[in-house]
Design a protein around this motif. Structure first.
Motif, PDB file in Angstrom:
ATOM      1  N   MET A   1     -18.567   1.710 -21.844  1.00  0.00           N
ATOM      2  CA  MET A   1     -18.923   0.294 -21.924  1.00  0.00           C
ATOM      3  C   MET A   1     -17.812  -0.573 -21.329  1.00  0.00           C
ATOM      4  O   MET A   1     -16.641  -0.210 -21.375  1.00  0.00           O
ATOM      5  N   LYS A   2     -18.205  -1.737 -20.800  1.00  0.00           N
ATOM      6  CA  LYS A   2     -17.246  -2.658 -20.212  1.00  0.00           C
ATOM      7  C   LYS A   2     -17.158  -3.924 -21.065  1.00  0.00           C
ATOM      8  O   LYS A   2     -18.179  -4.574 -21.335  1.00  0.00           O
ATOM      9  N   PHE A   3     -15.955  -4.255 -21.485  1.00  0.00           N
ATOM     10  CA  PHE A   3     -15.720  -5.430 -22.311  1.00  0.00           C
ATOM     11  C   PHE A   3     -14.829  -6.421 -21.577  1.00  0.00           C
ATOM     12  O   PHE A   3     -13.876  -6.030 -20.895  1.00  0.00           O
ATOM     13  N   PHE A   4     -15.135  -7.702 -21.733  1.00  0.00           N
ATOM     14  CA  PHE A   4     -14.250  -8.771 -21.271  1.00  0.00           C
ATOM     15  C   PHE A   4     -13.754  -9.488 -22.519  1.00  0.00           C
ATOM     16  O   PHE A   4     -14.557  -9.964 -23.329  1.00  0.00           O
ATOM     17  N   VAL A   5     -12.443  -9.543 -22.694  1.00  0.00           N
ATOM     18  CA  VAL A   5     -11.831 -10.094 -23.909  1.00  0.00           C
ATOM     19  C   VAL A   5     -11.017 -11.331 -23.557  1.00  0.00           C
ATOM     20  O   VAL A   5     -10.218 -11.312 -22.610  1.00  0.00           O
ATOM     21  N   ILE A   6     -11.216 -12.407 -24.306  1.00  0.00           N
ATOM     22  CA  ILE A   6     -10.412 -13.624 -24.150  1.00  0.00           C
ATOM     23  C   ILE A   6      -9.637 -13.853 -25.442  1.00  0.00           C
ATOM     24  O   ILE A   6     -10.226 -13.969 -26.521  1.00  0.00           O
ATOM     25  N   GLY A   7      -8.324 -13.907 -25.326  1.00  0.00           N
ATOM     26  CA  GLY A   7      -7.509 -14.114 -26.520  1.00  0.00           C
ATOM     27  C   GLY A   7      -6.031 -14.067 -26.182  1.00  0.00           C
ATOM     28  O   GLY A   7      -5.634 -13.779 -25.055  1.00  0.00           O
ATOM     29  N   ASP A   8      -5.226 -14.333 -27.181  1.00  0.00           N
ATOM     30  CA  ASP A   8      -3.788 -14.421 -26.986  1.00  0.00           C
ATOM     31  C   ASP A   8      -3.121 -13.062 -26.867  1.00  0.00           C
ATOM     32  O   ASP A   8      -3.576 -12.067 -27.463  1.00  0.00           O
ATOM     33  N   VAL A   9      -2.029 -13.025 -26.126  1.00  0.00           N
ATOM     34  CA  VAL A   9      -1.053 -11.939 -26.220  1.00  0.00           C
ATOM     35  C   VAL A   9       0.247 -12.582 -26.685  1.00  0.00           C
ATOM     36  O   VAL A   9       0.606 -13.674 -26.242  1.00  0.00           O
ATOM     37  N   THR A  10       0.932 -11.916 -27.589  1.00  0.00           N
ATOM     38  CA  THR A  10       2.124 -12.498 -28.201  1.00  0.00           C
ATOM     39  C   THR A  10       3.193 -11.445 -28.432  1.00  0.00           C
ATOM     40  O   THR A  10       2.930 -10.239 -28.332  1.00  0.00           O
ATOM     41  N   VAL A  11       4.360 -11.931 -28.765  1.00  0.00           N
ATOM     42  CA  VAL A  11       5.403 -11.084 -29.342  1.00  0.00           C
ATOM     43  C   VAL A  11       5.476 -11.450 -30.820  1.00  0.00           C
ATOM     44  O   VAL A  11       5.692 -12.620 -31.169  1.00  0.00           O
ATOM     45  N   ASP A  12       5.258 -10.467 -31.686  1.00  0.00           N
ATOM     46  CA  ASP A  12       5.252 -10.694 -33.131  1.00  0.00           C
ATOM     47  C   ASP A  12       6.600 -10.321 -33.733  1.00  0.00           C
ATOM     48  O   ASP A  12       7.090  -9.201 -33.546  1.00  0.00           O
ATOM     49  N   HIS A  13       7.183 -11.260 -34.457  1.00  0.00           N
ATOM     50  CA  HIS A  13       8.401 -10.995 -35.237  1.00  0.00           C
ATOM     51  C   HIS A  13       7.954 -10.838 -36.689  1.00  0.00           C
ATOM     52  O   HIS A  13       7.459 -11.796 -37.295  1.00  0.00           O
ATOM     53  N   LEU A  14       8.098  -9.637 -37.234  1.00  0.00           N
ATOM     54  CA  LEU A  14       7.557  -9.308 -38.557  1.00  0.00           C
ATOM     55  C   LEU A  14       8.681  -9.162 -39.578  1.00  0.00           C
ATOM     56  O   LEU A  14       9.613  -8.371 -39.387  1.00  0.00           O
ATOM     57  N   TYR A  15       8.572  -9.907 -40.669  1.00  0.00           N
ATOM     58  CA  TYR A  15       9.574  -9.848 -41.733  1.00  0.00           C
ATOM     59  C   TYR A  15       8.877  -9.496 -43.047  1.00  0.00           C
ATOM     60  O   TYR A  15       7.990 -10.234 -43.500  1.00  0.00           O
ATOM     61  N   HIS A  16       9.275  -8.382 -43.643  1.00  0.00           N
ATOM     62  CA  HIS A  16       8.757  -7.978 -44.941  1.00  0.00           C
ATOM     63  C   HIS A  16       9.750  -8.418 -46.016  1.00  0.00           C
ATOM     64  O   HIS A  16      10.933  -8.055 -45.966  1.00  0.00           O
TER      65      HIS A  16
END
Length: 310
Positions: A1-16
């Motif tokens: 199947m072929k999908f076209f996706v629109i959305g953000d790409v980010t760098v995530d800084h994760l703090y637990h």
């Protein structure tokens, strides 16, 4: 199947953290990591790992973070033909603070993503796809909103209409509020969590919220309800689909909802009935939460089959 996706790409800084900081308080995290993230990136990577052909439309800055934000996208084989580079705005970043008890606070900057240029949208990319998947963050503001609305219009107007999946996000709902209903209720499939559903409709119960979406024209809605699983709604039926317990400890829920949406679209397009597709998505979301980072847990067809068998 072929999908076209629109959305953000980010760098995530994760703090637990043991608890979320009070104003002026300085805390040392129990764990701190940096990972590629963003709804668009996570959805597209998940679909590619499940064996699909995926094109991602997003925008990054001309900075060192751009390469890192796209790391998993490149490694998974997602097409970057619709990735744009912005000469002025930085690559988007998100800071996520999360406690063991499930509390979460986030600081996000749409940055380059919100500048996605609609003039660069190629209609043939949409018309040649089997589905369009949109993160609702793309509908909040700026040129990215215009790009996304143009893509949705193209999908609906194609000679062979392309089904549209829209996934809500807490930040998107908080920013736009109930005005977002007009943009998302016409989707073929709408996915969102319980908090987003109530905030989107300004109601106090799931049943009232779903009734309002139905009156607005919604056809198929899937509500993520955490440990309970998900609720599948159509104008004629409502069904609770039980959660799938993952093999492994749940350590980070970042990106689990985006993984859910990708797996749900995969399941629908491969012929699974709505409730079964939601069950498959429950399994994928649970698996994603067993690693730190939105895209850290590779999920294959074999993984889904094993989880569903349990």
């Amino acid at each position: 199947m072929k999908f076209f996706v629109i959305g953000d790409v980010t760098v995530d800084h994760l703090y637990h953290l043991d608890h979320l900081p009070a104003p002026g308080e300085e805390l040392a995290p129990t764990r701190a990591t940096m990972k590629p993230g963003g709804a668009g990136g996570t959805i597209s990577v998940t679909l590619a790992r499940l064996g699909h052909t995926v094109t991602l439309a997003a925008r990054v800055g001309d900075d060192p973070f751009a390469e890192y934000a796209l790391q998993s996208v490149r490694e998974s084989g997602v097409s970057q033909g619709a990735i744009q580079q912005d000469p002025e705005h930085l690559t988007s970043t998100i800071t996520v603070m999360q406690t063991k008890g499930g509390q979460r606070a986030m600081i996000s900057d749409g940055a380059a993503n919100r500048q996605l240029d609609p003039a660069k949208l190629k209609k043939k990319d949409i018309e040649g796809s089997d589905a369009l998947i949109v993160s609702a963050y793309s509908l909040t503001e700026g040129p990215q909103r215009d790009y996304t609305l143009k893509a949705i219009e193209t999908a609906r107007g194609a000679k062979k209409p392309v089904p549209v999946f829209i996934d809500l996000g807490t930040g998107a709902v908080n920013k736009v509020g109930t005005d977002l209903i007009g943009n998302v209720s016409g989707a073929d499939y709408l996915t969102l969590n319980q908090h987003e559903l109530l905030a989107l409709t300004n109601t106090a119960s799931i049943s009232a919220a779903l009734a309002q979406l139905g009156a607005a024209g919604a056809r198929r809605v899937v509500v993520k309800v955490g440990k309970m699983g998900s609720i599948v709604w159509t104008p004629t039926e409502t069904e609770l689909v039980d959660a799938i317990k993952p093999e492994g400890k749940v350590v980070d829920s970042t990106g689990a909802g985006d993984t859910f949406t990708a797996a749900f679209a995969h399941a629908v397009l491969t012929g699974q009935p709505l409730a079964q597709a939601a069950r498959t998505a429950n399994a994928a979301g649970a698996l994603a939460a067993t690693r730190v980072g939105a895209q850290a847990r590779p999920i294959t067809l074999a993984d889904l089959e094993a989880a569903l068998a349990r």
